[in-house]
Design an enzyme around this catalytic site. Structure first.
Site, PDB file in Angstrom:
ATOM      1  CE  LYS A 121      -2.177  -1.332   3.844  1.00  0.00           C
ATOM      2  NZ  LYS A 121      -1.542  -2.149   4.501  1.00  0.00           N
TER       3      LYS A 121
ATOM      4  NE  ARG B 282      -3.894  -1.092  10.309  1.00  0.00           N
ATOM      5  CZ  ARG B 282      -2.907  -0.654   9.623  1.00  0.00           C
ATOM      6  NH1 ARG B 282      -3.001   0.591   9.012  1.00  0.00           N
ATOM      7  NH2 ARG B 282      -1.745  -1.241   9.679  1.00  0.00           N
TER       8      ARG B 282
ATOM      9  NE  ARG C  99       6.539  -0.039  10.250  1.00  0.00           N
ATOM     10  CZ  ARG C  99       5.257  -0.175   9.574  1.00  0.00           C
ATOM     11  NH1 ARG C  99       5.217   0.503   8.357  1.00  0.00           N
ATOM     12  NH2 ARG C  99       4.175  -0.662  10.158  1.00  0.00           N
TER      13      ARG C  99
ATOM     14  NE  ARG D 292       7.778  -2.166   6.099  1.00  0.00           N
ATOM     15  CZ  ARG D 292       6.684  -2.195   6.021  1.00  0.00           C
ATOM     16  NH1 ARG D 292       5.922  -1.444   5.158  1.00  0.00           N
ATOM     17  NH2 ARG D 292       5.780  -2.213   6.961  1.00  0.00           N
TER      18      ARG D 292
ATOM     19  NE  ARG E 207       2.844  -4.527  11.214  1.00  0.00           N
ATOM     20  CZ  ARG E 207       3.387  -4.401  10.405  1.00  0.00           C
ATOM     21  NH1 ARG E 207       4.835  -4.770  10.626  1.00  0.00           N
ATOM     22  NH2 ARG E 207       3.551  -3.510   9.460  1.00  0.00           N
TER      23      ARG E 207
END
Ligand code: AMP
Length: 194
Positions: A13, A88, A139, A127, A150
């Site tokens: 996204k 969400r 992160r 990532r 998640r």
């Protein structure tokens, strides 16, 4: 153009939103980025959100709805925006609808990026590795353990939004397993048909 990008963590996204910003000259509204900025700045919202985010759970609807409502009032959102990572939950989806109706705005499309679960965790780990290699901050929630939570949160609370938007006639699905360029092309094809 007012657009929602829907999909699990690691679906792409953020990557696609950045490209849409360039092509359509409208801002990317990433609630994850906004919350991370609040955590970094040590604001009241940031203090309340930090532990929840680190655990891979969702921050309360009230906090996130308030952040977005304030953000879309900014002048750069007049021509439209890309919502990335928001809504969400069904409560958030109802909130967006009410927010937009209150401003005499409407949603143009909801694009869902569909990616196999097995590919997602690999993308998140990549990532984190790329950020570390580039000397950028990694992160705290980009690791395999937190990712599981998640993804659970996604299926429990966010996945029902596909039915919600399908029923409204807004939902378009795009194969998020394709290359980044191919996904961008497909999104543009969808948008040109609106
Ligand atoms: P993201 O950058 O979109 O992956 O979001 C990172 C984290 O921020 C999520 O795991 C949540 O803890 C929080 N977050 C981001 N957007 C939302 C949202 N719309 N509702 C609740 N929590 C959110």
């Amino acid at each position: 153009m007012r657009l929602i990008l829907l999909g699990p963590p690691g679906a792409g996204k953020g990557t696609q939103a950045e490209r849409l910003v360039e092509t359509h000259n409208i801002p990317q509204l990433s609630t994850g980025d906004m919350l991370r900025a609040a955590v970094a700045a040590g604001t009241e919202v940031g203090k309340r959100a930090k532990a929840v985010m680190d655990a891979g759970e969702l921050v309360s609807d009230d906090i996130v709805n308030a952040i977005v409502s304030e953000r879309i009032d900014q002048p750069d959102c007049e021509r439209g925006f890309i919502l990335d990572g928001y809504p969400r939950t069904l409560v958030q989806a109802d909130a967006v609808e009410a927010m937009l109706a209150g401003k005499d705005m409407k949603l143009d499309s909801v694009i869902e990026l569909v990616v196999d679960d097995k590919a997602l965790v690999g993308r998140i780990i990549k990532r984190a590795e790329e950020a570390a290699a580039a000397g950028k901050p990694v992160r705290k929630d980009d690791n395999a353990e937190v990712f599981d939570e998640r993804l659970r949160e996604y299926y429990k609370k966010t996945a029902p939004l596909t039915g919600y938007y399908y029923a409204k006639g807004n939902l378009r699905t795009v194969d998020g397993m394709a290359s980044i360029d191919a996904v961008t092309e497909e999104i543009e094809r969808v948008l040109s048909g609106l």
